[in-house]
Design a protein around this motif. Structure first.
Motif: not given
Length: 260
Positions: A62, A102, A109, A111, A128-129, A131
């Motif tokens: 993302l 998400m 995911v 970020s 998110s998982d 970032s």
């Protein structure tokens, strides 16, 4: 940076996707500091859901467009036009839709946070998982300063960084630097600049794209255990924000902010 196939959300913003080598990238953009009007929120949620259902997608990234803020949160232009509670709940439910898309995606995911993040943007990062962020990517929850509160994004932020850190951000609506965010777990890793950011995101995404998708999907279920009732919870929270945005206090605060 890959070239994106456009999925337009109107003349003032877009959501675009690019899928290659197992990595599905979802990019959103708005000319006003990547703020999020309802149309972009709805398109972002549906796009994340769609790409998560593509068997060729092994990991989702993302990101947002431009070189300014990562995301300024809710569109104040749209907030100022909300006329009733139903319309208010519908707008804030847009953030709920993206968060749920998400965390329900079977893929991890990631970020990519290339700039500052305010308000609802913090919720998207928390959903998110993993970032990555640059050193200049300060974050804040600005909702209380304009007469509302981080109700919809609150559950996912609290789950990510804990109640104490979430309450600090909610009560003291000031910027937290990237180092603070990394210590609390909002950011998994902070890097010096955008060049290093892209290298880190690309490397992590490529590694995950080669991992066992079943194992990652099962880990997602572990990460987000306890969120099974969030469709109901976030709808209730959206109604709270939708009610508050109609108050005289909030309308005056938003007007003052827009006048700056």
């Amino acid at each position: 940076m890959p070239s994106f196939s456009p999925i337009e959300s109107g003349p003032d913003g877009y959501v675009r996707t690019h899928l290659s080598a197992g990595v599905g990238r979802v990019e959103f953009y708005h000319p006003k500091s990547n703020s999020l009007p309802g149309a972009v929120l709805r398109e972002l949620a549906s796009t994340v859901t769609a790409i998560s259902q593509d068997p060729a997608c092994r990991v989702i990234v993302l990101q947002s467009g431009g070189t300014g803020p990562f995301c300024a949160g809710a569109s104040f232009d749209e907030l100022s036009t909300i006329a009733d509670r139903e319309q208010g709940q519908q707008f804030f439910s847009g953030f709920a839709g993206v968060i749920l898309a998400m965390i329900r995606a079977p893929q991890f995911v990631i970020s990519r946070v290339h700039g500052k993040a305010a308000g609802g943007a913090v919720g998207l990062i928390a959903a998110s998982d993993f970032s990555f962020a640059v050193e200049k990517a300060s974050a804040k929850l600005s909702e209380l300063a304009v007469g509302i509160g981080p109700f919809v994004v609150g559950p996912v932020i609290e789950k990510k960084i804990g109640l104490a850190s979430f309450s600090q951000m909610a009560v003291d609506a000031d910027w937290r630097d990237a180092a603070w965010c990394e210590r609390r777990g909002l950011y998994a890793k902070v890097v010096p600049d955008v060049t290093a950011l892209d290298a880190a995101v690309d490397a992590q995404a490529a590694t995950l794209a080669a991992c066992n998708p079943q194992a990652m999907a099962m880990l997602k279920q572990v990460f987000w255990a306890g969120t099974e009732q969030w469709e109901t919870l976030l709808a209730e929270r959206a109604a709270m924000s939708g009610m508050l945005v109609l108050s005289d206090f909030t309308r005056q605060a938003i007007g003052a902010f827009k006048a700056k």
